[in-house]
Enzyme design. Structure first.
Site, PDB file in Angstrom:
ATOM      1  N   LYS A  58     -11.842 -11.863   4.958  1.00 52.57           N
ATOM      2  CA  LYS A  58     -12.540 -11.322   6.179  1.00 52.57           C
ATOM      3  C   LYS A  58     -14.219 -10.259   5.486  1.00 52.57           C
ATOM      4  CE  LYS A  58     -10.134  -7.324   7.626  1.00 52.57           C
ATOM      5  NZ  LYS A  58      -8.750  -7.527   6.740  1.00 52.57           N
ATOM      6  N   ASP A  69     -13.060  -2.027   0.597  1.00 52.67           N
ATOM      7  CA  ASP A  69     -12.659  -3.256  -0.053  1.00 52.67           C
ATOM      8  C   ASP A  69     -13.813  -4.662   0.358  1.00 52.67           C
ATOM      9  OD1 ASP A  69     -11.515  -3.321   2.028  1.00 52.67           O
ATOM     10  OD2 ASP A  69     -10.495  -5.137   1.117  1.00 52.67           O
ATOM     11  N   SER A  72      -7.833  -1.342   0.858  1.00 50.85           N
ATOM     12  CA  SER A  72      -8.855  -1.051   2.043  1.00 50.85           C
ATOM     13  C   SER A  72      -9.540  -0.223   2.367  1.00 50.85           C
ATOM     14  CB  SER A  72      -8.221  -2.326   2.895  1.00 50.85           C
ATOM     15  OG  SER A  72      -8.896  -2.441   3.809  1.00 50.85           O
ATOM     16  N   HIS A  73      -9.591   0.330   3.624  1.00 49.07           N
ATOM     17  CA  HIS A  73      -9.680   1.334   3.956  1.00 49.07           C
ATOM     18  C   HIS A  73      -9.200   2.614   4.247  1.00 49.07           C
ATOM     19  CE1 HIS A  73      -7.338  -0.802   6.702  1.00 49.07           C
ATOM     20  NE2 HIS A  73      -6.671   0.723   7.306  1.00 49.07           N
ATOM     21  N   ARG A 117       1.446  -1.388  -0.215  1.00 53.89           N
ATOM     22  CA  ARG A 117      -0.113   0.402  -0.094  1.00 53.89           C
ATOM     23  C   ARG A 117       0.969   0.975   0.115  1.00 53.89           C
ATOM     24  NH1 ARG A 117      -4.725  -1.565   4.489  1.00 53.89           N
ATOM     25  NH2 ARG A 117      -5.291  -3.946   3.336  1.00 53.89           N
TER      26      ARG A 117
HETATM   27  C1  G16 Z   1      -5.318  -5.330   7.213  1.00 55.03           C
HETATM   28  C2  G16 Z   1      -5.382  -6.682   7.529  1.00 55.03           C
HETATM   29  C3  G16 Z   1      -5.987  -7.434   9.032  1.00 55.03           C
HETATM   30  C4  G16 Z   1      -5.115  -6.803  10.338  1.00 55.03           C
HETATM   31  C5  G16 Z   1      -5.784  -5.314   9.694  1.00 55.03           C
HETATM   32  C6  G16 Z   1      -5.072  -3.997  10.177  1.00 55.03           C
HETATM   33  O1  G16 Z   1      -7.107  -5.405   7.116  1.00 55.03           O
HETATM   34  O2  G16 Z   1      -5.711  -8.064   6.697  1.00 55.03           O
HETATM   35  O3  G16 Z   1      -5.652  -9.027   8.825  1.00 55.03           O
HETATM   36  O4  G16 Z   1      -6.092  -6.527  11.790  1.00 55.03           O
HETATM   37  O5  G16 Z   1      -4.817  -4.752   8.297  1.00 55.03           O
HETATM   38  O6  G16 Z   1      -3.457  -4.349  10.200  1.00 55.03           O
HETATM   39  P1  G16 Z   1      -2.383  -3.308  11.269  1.00 55.03           P
HETATM   40  O7  G16 Z   1      -3.062  -3.048  12.701  1.00 55.03           O
HETATM   41  O8  G16 Z   1      -1.803  -3.790  10.592  1.00 55.03           O
HETATM   42  O9  G16 Z   1      -2.976  -1.903  10.258  1.00 55.03           O
HETATM   43  P2  G16 Z   1      -7.173  -4.475   5.589  1.00 55.03           P
HETATM   44  O10 G16 Z   1      -9.101  -4.667   5.848  1.00 55.03           O
HETATM   45  O11 G16 Z   1      -6.453  -3.058   6.270  1.00 55.03           O
HETATM   46  O12 G16 Z   1      -6.917  -4.882   4.528  1.00 55.03           O
END
Ligand code: G16
Length: 554
Positions: free
Chosen positions: A384, A285, A117-118, A24
């Site tokens: 998820k 996503d 993602s977010h 990312r």
């Molecule tokens: C990703 C991972 C998750 C993780 C999250 C937060 O989510 O798929 O398993 O819990 O990031 O990770 P971090 O604490 O390292 O920021 P997503 O929804 O961003 O793909």
């Protein structure tokens, strides 16, 4: 259609190491000449045996800015590396759970998901590329390490030249010399899978018999809008007014598409004002979710525990196959552990990252799992699944209302706490802080860890300080330094971790948890304030980061 293959000389870029979930970076970084191409080539170079030659891959993403350009690059580079078939969501669109489902259903060799993602989207925001393996799940570290190694040594990439960009809008198969591109409906397969898991008839009846029950689903302008419309409105019969921000936008309308109390503030305000019975959101996503009502916020840690508690009582998928085991990421609260103990199930504690659940699911030892980071899901796919969690709550509400008319999110939570006690939980995020300061803070904390043991701070006596280390029970791979834990004698915990999903600087996360067997109604921030103060004192966070306030509290 004929094609020619060209080879282009390139040199490695620093920092193409996939994080918690893929690579990312800012869009402008991906737009640097050769940057995206290098990473895509590295994926095909590192594709697990038997490799890219003759393989089928699924391609799609959350619709964010730059995605369609990258779909075209993947097809051109993939074809030159021997990919025989690309299965692509229409217009490039696939939610992350839909992509995982498609990889599994079509028995593809893997998939490339284009999402940050977010994280926000748009020309000045973030983009991301993630590789999933043939089980439909995020690549394990052995594969992401191989991709990273390939980015370090790359000297050239290969691509086919096409007369025109591939048409991503027309459903059906297009044939090219040596490869096919199949454009599939982005939503249908996912909806069919969801219908096979939950009791849609029960939910429909509940909706018809409970005119006061209201649903508000906010897709935060992310990819799940069309999925939500098909499931909540077309299939379950909720009115169109149950949807908000359900048209996917390249920049998510300027919002931060992260379903939490801070960034989903529009939903939170509407749920309170309109006295909504079930409010829900998912992220850019579609793999994250948030569930709340006008009088209760369900923490993700509680949500997965409640779903596990009711699963075999009312969700057909689990009634058919039973529960094999439960799991959570390490910083997630231990509420689900209590459900596992009561049901006599195995419980697993894995590092943060959905990829760590995959082996357990593939081995048939894990059915339902979740993370405090608004991730909830099961072994129906290997990601998820935001909409899955929301439909699970509808299924549970419909079921409980059969015997307890007017049961609500709040009453379900109360019943749960009465059975198991309450694990109070909160997370403080300090986003985009200075990376060196954050790393120093963790290192210094690690160094003084043993000195803390036995000390009493704010009334809490430190029992242990350790770095979480995980040995995968299936492949025995070891993941070290997965979060620094300060554990107190009363089982309260404070965990410090650096996020692996940011694109700038560092994000410090502090996770705080305390169990209370009898008091359920204290506001979580009040219940946890002494531990929060302890965390800030122990870590000296403001000294290292210059921050006095968190960016986000969940
Ligand atoms: C990703 C991972 C998750 C993780 C999250 C937060 O989510 O798929 O398993 O819990 O990031 O990770 P971090 O604490 O390292 O920021 P997503 O929804 O961003 O793909």
């Amino acid at each position: 259609m004929s094609t020619t293959t060209t080879t282009i000389a390139t040199t490695p870029f620093d920092g193409q190491k996939p994080g918690t979930s893929g690579l990312r970076k800012r869009v402008v970084v991906f737009q640097k000449e050769h940057y995206t191409e290098n990473f895509i080539q590295a994926i095909f170079t590192a594709m697990p045996a038997p490799g890219a030659q003759g393989a089928t891959i699924v391609v799609g993403g959350d619709g964010r800015y730059y995605m369609r350009d990258v779909v075209q690059k993947i097809i051109r580079i993939g074809a030159a590396n021997g990919i025989a078939r690309f299965i692509v969501g229409q217009d490039g669109i696939l939610s992350t759970p839909a992509a995982s489902a498609l990889i599994r259903k079509r028995e593809a060799d893997g998939g490339i998901i284009l999402t940050a993602s977010h994280n926000p989207g748009g020309p000045n925001a973030d983009f991301g590329i993630k590789y999933n393996t043939r089980n439909g799940g995020p690549a394990p570290e052995s594969v992401t390490d191989a991709i990273y190694a390939a980015t370090r040594t790359i000297t050239e990439y290969h691509q086919v030249t096409l007369d025109a960009p591939v048409d991503l809008t027309t459903l059906g198969c297009q044939h090219f010399a040596g490869f096919d591109v199949e454009i599939v409906d982005s939503v249908t397969d996912y909806v069919e899978l969801t219908k096979s898991i939950f009791d849609f008839d029960l939910i429909r009846r509940f909706r018809q018999q409970s005119p006061d029950f209201s649903l508000l689903f906010d897709a935060l302008n992310g990819v799940t809008g069309p999925y939500g419309r098909r499931i909540f409105v077309d299939e379950l019969g909720f009115p169109e007014s149950a949807l908000d921000q359900c048209t996917p936008l390249e920049d998510f309308g300027g919002c931060h598409p992260d379903p939490n109390l801070t960034y989903a503030d529009k939903l939170v305000a509407r749920v309170e004002r309109e006295k909504v019975a079930l409010g829900a959101a998912s992220d850019g996503d579609g793999d994250r979710n948030m569930v709340l009502s006008h009088d209760w916020f369900v923490t993700p840690s509680d949500s997965v525990a409640v779903i596990a508690h009711y699963a075999t009582e009312c969700i057909p998928y689990f009634q058919r196959q039973g529960l094999r085991g439960l799991a959570r990421s390490m910083p997630t609260s231990c509420a689900i552990d209590r459900v596992a103990a009561a049901k006599g199930l195995e419980i697993f504690e894995v590092p943060t990252g959905w990829k760590f659940f995959g082996n357990l699911m593939d081995a048939g030892r894990l059915s339902i799992c979740g993370e405090e980071s608004f991730g909830t899901g099961s072994d129906h796919i290997r990601e998820k699944d935001g909409i899955w969690a929301i439909v699970a709550w509808l299924n549970i509400l419909a079921h409980v209302n059969q015997t307890q008319p007017a049961a609500s999110v709040r009453s379900i939570m109360r019943d749960f706490y009465q059975t198991y006690g309450r694990n109070y939980f909160t997370r403080y995020d300090y986003e985009e802080v200075d990376a060196d300061g954050a790393a120093q803070m963790i290192n210094d904390l690690r160094a003084k860890g043993n000195d803390l043991v036995g000390q009493t701070i704010n009334g809490f006596t430190v029992a242990a300080v350790n770095d979480f280390e995980y040995t995968d029970p299936i492949d025995h791979s070891v993941s070290r330094n997965q979060g620094l834990r300060v554990i107190f004698e009363d089982s309260s915990r404070i965990i410090f971790r650096l996020s692996g999903t940011g694109s700038e600087g560092a994000t410090v996360r502090i996770y705080i948890e305390r169990f209370d067997p009898v008091e359920f109604d204290i506001d979580a921030q009040v219940a946890l304030k002494p531990l929060v103060d302890t965390a800030l004192e122990v870590s000296q966070l403001s000294k290292y980061t210059g921050r006095n306030e968190p960016t986000v509290i969940t």
